[in-house]
Design an enzyme around this catalytic site. Structure first.
Site, PDB file in Angstrom:
ATOM      1  N   ILE A  26       0.808  -1.230   0.000  1.00 23.22           N
ATOM      2  CA  ILE A  26       0.000   0.000   0.000  1.00 23.22           C
ATOM      3  C   ILE A  26       0.839   1.278   0.000  1.00 23.22           C
ATOM      4  O   ILE A  26       0.302   2.367  -0.081  1.00 23.22           O
ATOM      5  CB  ILE A  26      -1.004   0.045   1.180  1.00 23.22           C
ATOM      6  CG1 ILE A  26      -0.298  -0.141   2.523  1.00 23.22           C
ATOM      7  CG2 ILE A  26      -2.111  -0.983   1.001  1.00 23.22           C
ATOM      8  CD1 ILE A  26      -1.215   0.080   3.721  1.00 23.22           C
ATOM      9  N   GLY A  28       5.148   3.154   0.152  1.00 18.29           N
ATOM     10  CA  GLY A  28       6.583   2.994   0.359  1.00 18.29           C
ATOM     11  C   GLY A  28       7.383   3.484  -0.820  1.00 18.29           C
ATOM     12  O   GLY A  28       6.852   4.077  -1.748  1.00 18.29           O
ATOM     13  N   GLY A  30      10.262   5.215  -0.038  1.00 16.96           N
ATOM     14  CA  GLY A  30      11.241   6.014   0.693  1.00 16.96           C
ATOM     15  C   GLY A  30      12.250   5.090   1.349  1.00 16.96           C
ATOM     16  O   GLY A  30      13.149   4.556   0.688  1.00 16.96           O
ATOM     17  N   GLY A  32      11.163   2.451   3.477  1.00 18.16           N
ATOM     18  CA  GLY A  32      10.609   1.124   3.678  1.00 18.16           C
ATOM     19  C   GLY A  32       9.487   0.849   2.707  1.00 18.16           C
ATOM     20  O   GLY A  32       9.243   1.622   1.777  1.00 18.16           O
ATOM     21  N   GLU A  33       8.839  -0.265   2.902  1.00 17.92           N
ATOM     22  CA  GLU A  33       7.661  -0.594   2.114  1.00 17.92           C
ATOM     23  C   GLU A  33       6.543  -0.870   3.103  1.00 17.92           C
ATOM     24  O   GLU A  33       6.781  -1.420   4.175  1.00 17.92           O
ATOM     25  CB  GLU A  33       7.934  -1.848   1.268  1.00 17.92           C
ATOM     26  CG  GLU A  33       8.983  -1.602   0.194  1.00 17.92           C
ATOM     27  CD  GLU A  33       9.308  -2.842  -0.630  1.00 17.92           C
ATOM     28  OE1 GLU A  33       8.730  -3.913  -0.381  1.00 17.92           O
ATOM     29  OE2 GLU A  33      10.161  -2.715  -1.522  1.00 17.92           O
ATOM     30  N   ILE A  34       5.311  -0.468   2.727  1.00 13.01           N
ATOM     31  CA  ILE A  34       4.170  -0.662   3.613  1.00 13.01           C
ATOM     32  C   ILE A  34       3.208  -1.651   2.968  1.00 13.01           C
ATOM     33  O   ILE A  34       2.878  -1.509   1.790  1.00 13.01           O
ATOM     34  CB  ILE A  34       3.386   0.652   3.846  1.00 13.01           C
ATOM     35  CG1 ILE A  34       4.305   1.846   4.051  1.00 13.01           C
ATOM     36  CG2 ILE A  34       2.411   0.497   5.007  1.00 13.01           C
ATOM     37  CD1 ILE A  34       5.023   1.887   5.342  1.00 13.01           C
ATOM     38  N   ASP A 141       9.736  15.255   9.542  1.00 10.25           N
ATOM     39  CA  ASP A 141       9.231  15.082   8.169  1.00 10.25           C
ATOM     40  C   ASP A 141       7.714  15.258   8.169  1.00 10.25           C
ATOM     41  O   ASP A 141       6.977  14.426   7.629  1.00 10.25           O
ATOM     42  CB  ASP A 141       9.647  13.713   7.611  1.00 10.25           C
ATOM     43  CG  ASP A 141       9.577  13.666   6.074  1.00 10.25           C
ATOM     44  OD1 ASP A 141       9.463  14.733   5.442  1.00 10.25           O
ATOM     45  OD2 ASP A 141       9.644  12.553   5.524  1.00 10.25           O
TER      46      ASP A 141
HETATM   47  P1  ADP Z   1       8.242   5.798   3.960  1.00  8.57           P
HETATM   48  O1  ADP Z   1       9.053   6.000   5.189  1.00  8.57           O
HETATM   49  O2  ADP Z   1       8.751   4.707   3.057  1.00  8.57           O
HETATM   50  O3  ADP Z   1       7.904   7.073   3.250  1.00  8.57           O
HETATM   51  P2  ADP Z   1       5.715   5.906   5.358  1.00  8.57           P
HETATM   52  O4  ADP Z   1       5.733   5.377   6.729  1.00  8.57           O
HETATM   53  O5  ADP Z   1       5.791   7.382   5.176  1.00  8.57           O
HETATM   54  O6  ADP Z   1       6.852   5.195   4.489  1.00  8.57           O
HETATM   55  O7  ADP Z   1       4.422   5.380   4.627  1.00  8.57           O
HETATM   56  C1  ADP Z   1       4.201   5.629   3.238  1.00  8.57           C
HETATM   57  C2  ADP Z   1       2.711   5.618   2.960  1.00  8.57           C
HETATM   58  O8  ADP Z   1       2.145   4.370   3.328  1.00  8.57           O
HETATM   59  C3  ADP Z   1       1.944   6.664   3.773  1.00  8.57           C
HETATM   60  O9  ADP Z   1       1.900   7.891   3.097  1.00  8.57           O
HETATM   61  C4  ADP Z   1       0.564   6.036   3.883  1.00  8.57           C
HETATM   62  O10 ADP Z   1      -0.211   6.321   2.749  1.00  8.57           O
HETATM   63  C5  ADP Z   1       0.880   4.548   3.924  1.00  8.57           C
HETATM   64  N1  ADP Z   1       0.920   4.080   5.317  1.00  8.57           N
HETATM   65  C6  ADP Z   1       1.959   4.079   6.175  1.00  8.57           C
HETATM   66  N2  ADP Z   1       1.606   3.595   7.376  1.00  8.57           N
HETATM   67  C7  ADP Z   1       0.293   3.276   7.291  1.00  8.57           C
HETATM   68  C8  ADP Z   1      -0.686   2.743   8.200  1.00  8.57           C
HETATM   69  N3  ADP Z   1      -0.377   2.418   9.461  1.00  8.57           N
HETATM   70  N4  ADP Z   1      -1.935   2.557   7.735  1.00  8.57           N
HETATM   71  C9  ADP Z   1      -2.271   2.883   6.475  1.00  8.57           C
HETATM   72  N5  ADP Z   1      -1.422   3.388   5.583  1.00  8.57           N
HETATM   73  C10 ADP Z   1      -0.143   3.597   5.979  1.00  8.57           C
END
Ligand code: ADP
Length: 300
Positions: A26, A28, A30, A32-34, A141
């Site tokens: 969903i 990532g 940056g 990590g990957e989510i 950030d």
């Molecule tokens: P990165 O550090 O790789 O940028 P983030 O933690 O900022 O990753 O998350 C990237 C995107 O993933 C967020 O903008 C959001 O849309 C989604 N995301 C992150 N954490 C969650 C969460 N707990 N529930 C739903 N979406 C999430």
């Protein structure tokens, strides 16, 4: 970001620790990957899993876990469900939220939020920032994609702060302010970074609030004047030279006062969160905004 499954850390269908079954990626790109997953040991509750390759040169997940654990019980923090590591990846399991504010703004008719939505979301973000500062960390950030609305009927009107990959402790173990480094590498996102960050100076609490100020301005105006400029130094210069009367054209005067307070603050100063909150609450009151009215994205 790659669209093929090649290079991705987890595969759909994979089960982590016999508990979390991966459903979809969903976010990532940056650090990590989510992924969205379900908890097969707990009624298939939907969760979010952030993963980082063990080979990643910058390991930030450990910091994220540390910050999220300390934030447990706070209103604007995701629930922490677990974490771990193996030879391939490090992972963090947390509650799954809904859409982030960057996506919600982009989907909005004129790419802006109305005053009611912007100021109520702004108040929640201010309190999220106050929460992370209260545990001795800066976020560093603050930007719309790092805030998401909840997903369930109980949480969908609450804002959640995400991504502590760039967080930094500003208090030492004794609870004193750490001495600022004379030079610090740029951290954050050019569009929302405070001038301090552009100048490679140590960031303080007010800098997270400057990022909130830029977010609020963008929510209301639909754009920031430096949106298309990639060069970090040029954007820094534009922010420093910005005429607030132009930037905040047609915005409530309280936003001028918001910026004026931030301008008085240096690295070691404690922002007056209550004053900033009172400014946003004044906008709520003066415009007869009710907390019950729908957010922009809730309107049919
Ligand atoms: P990165 O550090 O790789 O940028 P983030 O933690 O900022 O990753 O998350 C990237 C995107 O993933 C967020 O903008 C959001 O849309 C989604 N995301 C992150 N954490 C969650 C969460 N707990 N529930 C739903 N979406 C999430």
């Amino acid at each position: 970001m790659t669209s093929s499954s090649e290079g991705e850390i987890l595969q759909v269908g994979q089960v982590i620790r016999e508990r979390w079954k991966i459903k979809a990626k969903i976010g990532g790109g940056g650090f990590g990957e989510i992924y969205e997953a379900t908890d097969v040991q707990n009624h298939h509750e939907r969760v979010a899993i952030k993963v980082e390759s063990s080979k990643a040169t910058k390991q930030v997940l450990k910091m994220e876990v540390a910050v999220l654990r300390r934030l447990q019980g706070k209103k604007h923090a995701c629930k922490f469900y677990g974490c771990g590591r193996n030879d391939k990846f490090n992972y963090l399991v947390m509650s799954l939220q809904g859409k982030n504010l960057a996506d919600l703004r982009r989907e909005a008719p004129k790419q802006c939020f109305n005053l009611s939505t912007a100021v109520r979301v702004g108040l929640q973000i201010l309190n999220g920032i106050r929460e992370i500062h209260s545990i001795g960390f800066l976020h560093r950030d603050v930007k719309p994609s790092n805030f998401a609305m909840g997903r369930t009927s109980q949480t969908m009107r609450n804002v959640y702060m995400l991504d502590f990959g760039l967080a930094r402790q500003y208090l030492n173990a004794k609870g004193e302010i750490r001495s600022p480094r004379s030079a610090a590498g740029f951290r954050g996102t050019v569009r929302y970074a405070a001038v301090t960050a552009h100048k490679n100076k140590e960031m303080g609490r007010q800098d997270d609030l400057w990022s909130l100020f830029y977010m609020l301005t963008e929510f209301l105006q639909g754009q920031l004047p430096w949106r298309k400029i990639k060069d970090k130094d040029e954007v820094g210069k534009m922010k420093e030279e910005a005429d607030l009367n132009v930037l905040l054209d047609d915005c409530p005067n309280e936003l001028h006062l918001f910026a004026a307070h931030l301008k008085t603050l240096g690295y070691a100063d404690t922002p007056d969160y209550n004053y900033l909150e009172s400014l946003l609450n004044k906008i709520v009151k003066d415009n007869d905004i009710s907390w019950e009215e729908p957010y922009d994205w809730e309107l049919g």
